[in-house]
Design a protein around this motif. Structure first.
Motif, PDB file in Angstrom:
ATOM      1  N   ARG A 174       0.849  -1.189   0.000  1.00 39.67           N
ATOM      2  CA  ARG A 174       0.000   0.000   0.000  1.00 39.67           C
ATOM      3  C   ARG A 174       0.882   1.236   0.000  1.00 39.67           C
ATOM      4  NH1 ARG A 174      -5.563   0.970   1.917  1.00 39.67           N
ATOM      5  NH2 ARG A 174      -5.730  -1.259   2.361  1.00 39.67           N
ATOM      6  N   ASP A 175       0.417   2.292  -0.650  1.00 38.74           N
ATOM      7  CA  ASP A 175       1.120   3.570  -0.597  1.00 38.74           C
ATOM      8  C   ASP A 175       0.814   4.249   0.739  1.00 38.74           C
ATOM      9  OD1 ASP A 175       2.220   3.319  -3.116  1.00 38.74           O
ATOM     10  OD2 ASP A 175       0.529   4.291  -4.124  1.00 38.74           O
ATOM     11  N   VAL A 176       1.870   4.535   1.495  1.00 38.58           N
ATOM     12  CA  VAL A 176       1.702   5.114   2.824  1.00 38.58           C
ATOM     13  C   VAL A 176       2.695   6.246   3.030  1.00 38.58           C
ATOM     14  CG1 VAL A 176       0.794   3.001   3.879  1.00 38.58           C
ATOM     15  CG2 VAL A 176       3.266   3.392   3.817  1.00 38.58           C
ATOM     16  N   TYR A 177       2.442   7.055   4.058  1.00 42.35           N
ATOM     17  CA  TYR A 177       3.376   8.105   4.435  1.00 42.35           C
ATOM     18  C   TYR A 177       3.433   8.161   5.964  1.00 42.35           C
ATOM     19  CZ  TYR A 177      -0.995  10.722   4.914  1.00 42.35           C
ATOM     20  OH  TYR A 177      -2.266  11.130   5.264  1.00 42.35           O
ATOM     21  N   ALA A 178       4.575   8.567   6.498  1.00 40.25           N
ATOM     22  CA  ALA A 178       4.788   8.564   7.939  1.00 40.25           C
ATOM     23  C   ALA A 178       4.307   9.878   8.553  1.00 40.25           C
ATOM     24  CB  ALA A 178       6.266   8.355   8.254  1.00 40.25           C
ATOM     25  N   ARG A 179       3.549   9.757   9.673  1.00 41.28           N
ATOM     26  CA  ARG A 179       3.128  10.935  10.429  1.00 41.28           C
ATOM     27  C   ARG A 179       2.925  10.525  11.884  1.00 41.28           C
ATOM     28  NH1 ARG A 179      -2.036  13.928   8.313  1.00 41.28           N
ATOM     29  NH2 ARG A 179      -0.552  14.469   6.655  1.00 41.28           N
ATOM     30  N   ASP A 180       3.576  11.240  12.780  1.00 41.64           N
ATOM     31  CA  ASP A 180       3.422  10.997  14.219  1.00 41.64           C
ATOM     32  C   ASP A 180       3.686   9.538  14.586  1.00 41.64           C
ATOM     33  OD1 ASP A 180       2.714  13.661  14.575  1.00 41.64           O
ATOM     34  OD2 ASP A 180       0.585  13.240  14.273  1.00 41.64           O
ATOM     35  N   GLY A 181       4.662   8.938  13.935  1.00 42.98           N
ATOM     36  CA  GLY A 181       5.030   7.577  14.270  1.00 42.98           C
ATOM     37  C   GLY A 181       4.112   6.514  13.701  1.00 42.98           C
ATOM     38  N   MET A 182       3.218   6.902  12.776  1.00 44.96           N
ATOM     39  CA  MET A 182       2.303   5.939  12.168  1.00 44.96           C
ATOM     40  C   MET A 182       2.421   6.009  10.647  1.00 44.96           C
ATOM     41  SD  MET A 182      -1.196   6.304  14.409  1.00 44.96           S
ATOM     42  CE  MET A 182      -1.474   7.951  13.767  1.00 44.96           C
ATOM     43  N   TRP A 183       2.029   4.907   9.992  1.00 48.25           N
ATOM     44  CA  TRP A 183       1.968   4.869   8.533  1.00 48.25           C
ATOM     45  C   TRP A 183       0.515   5.033   8.107  1.00 48.25           C
ATOM     46  CZ3 TRP A 183       6.280   5.300   5.848  1.00 48.25           C
ATOM     47  CH2 TRP A 183       7.486   4.874   6.413  1.00 48.25           C
TER      48      TRP A 183
END
Length: 323
Positions: free
Chosen positions: A235-244
């Motif tokens: 899946r296309d994901v991005y990191a934010r606040d320690g989550m994907w």
């Protein structure tokens, strides 16, 4: 699936009803048998005591397990109550498909409360952070009132969150749908108090004493189907606040947040806008059982941005009438 359920129900009945061996010894129940027996007992007690129960059904693993338990509790008859889903408009498409397929297969009535309807007519407004999960409370309470539901089954478990650890299995809600953690009834000797006045209702949590690992071990034992996003996939994901977070129409990366193609899965099902994935190669239930057994973070603590709004985010929402 019907054949499997028939076999499961028969096996469950045999485990719970076997009078023991010739010497009169009671059969030994393993941990999952005991948890299943408790949950089925709670479901049957609620249906016997209340007039218009309903089951909160999101398509997530916990609500799927509760529905499976209800199906076993009343087999070969159908589940004698409808299911209710609060649709935020930010749900995972594969979860909505699974929801619709499940209720169609089991012949259960589905009630849907739409957050989008409330936004369209001005009863609710979008939050600045873009998440709609906290907006579910009013549509939920209105749906309970409209359906005159006096008992609402949920899949919450005590190990998920500190606020949920305070809940009783049968938890009273006042005339405004609110929960008072100081007004909890004792449940000694598995005796449940469902007394309520007009306008009040209870929330019933049959798997309150289960852990995440119990849920997955039960799913493995029973062969319960789940939405595919629980298993490892690209899946296309991005990191934010320690989550994907997943790239979607309702969750997009900000400046400086790079999109990556990763193999991930989801431990819990919430909105696309606030539910993070975990990097994982666990493609089967057996893989997930091993992964969860080794985890040191709860599923909500690891993957839910809506629970990070404050230290008491879940408790504040529950006091207002949230799940």
């Amino acid at each position: 699936m019907t054949e499997n359920l028939t076999t499961d129900a028969a096996a469950s009945s045999a485990r719970l009803a076997d009078p023991g061996d010739a010497a009169g010894a009671a059969p030994a129940l393993d941990a999952l048998d005991a948890l299943e027996a408790e949950a089925i007992h709670v479901i049957r007690e609620v249906v016997a005591e209340f007039e218009r129960p309903v089951l909160l059904f999101s398509g997530g693993k916990d609500s799927v397990v509760v529905l499976h338990l209800a199906t076993k509790a009343f087999w070969p008859a159908k589940v004698p109550f409808p299911v209710l889903h609060v649709d935020t408009g930010h749900n995972f498409p594969e979860v909505l498909r699974f929801r619709d397929e499940t209720v169609a297969r089991l012949g259960i009535r589905l009630e849907v409360a739409s957050v989008q309807d409330y936004l369209d007519d001005g009863r609710l407004q979008e939050r600045a952070d873009g998440t709609r999960n906290p907006l579910q409370t009013q549509p939920l309470l209105d749906a309970i009132a409209a359906g005159r539901h006096d008992a609402v089954f949920g899949g919450a478990r005590r190990d998920e969150d500190k606020a949920r650890a305070k809940e009783r299995i049968i938890s009273l809600r006042d005339e405004f749908g609110q929960w008072d953690p100081r007004n909890q009834r004792p449940e000694l000797w598995t005796l449940y108090n469902g007394r309520h006045t007009v306008g009040q209702h209870v929330r019933a949590f049959p798997i309150s004493n289960w852990t995440e690992l119990d849920v997955w071990r039960y799913i493995e034992r029973e062969g319960i189907a789940l939405p595919p996003l629980y298993f490892a996939h690209e899946r296309d994901v991005y990191a934010r606040d320690g989550m994907w977070l997943a790239v979607s129409d309702v969750s997009a990366p900000r400046a400086g947040e790079a999109v990556e193609r990763r193999t991930v899965r989801y431990r819990t099902v919430g909105d696309l806008s606030c539910t993070g994935a975990v990097v994982s190669e666990a493609a089967t239930v057996s893989d997930i059982v091993r992964e969860v057994a080794a985890s040191t973070l709860t599923e909500r603590g690891a993957t839910r941005a809506d629970d990070r709004l404050s230290e008491a985010a879940m408790e504040d929402r529950k006091k207002d009438g949230y799940f």
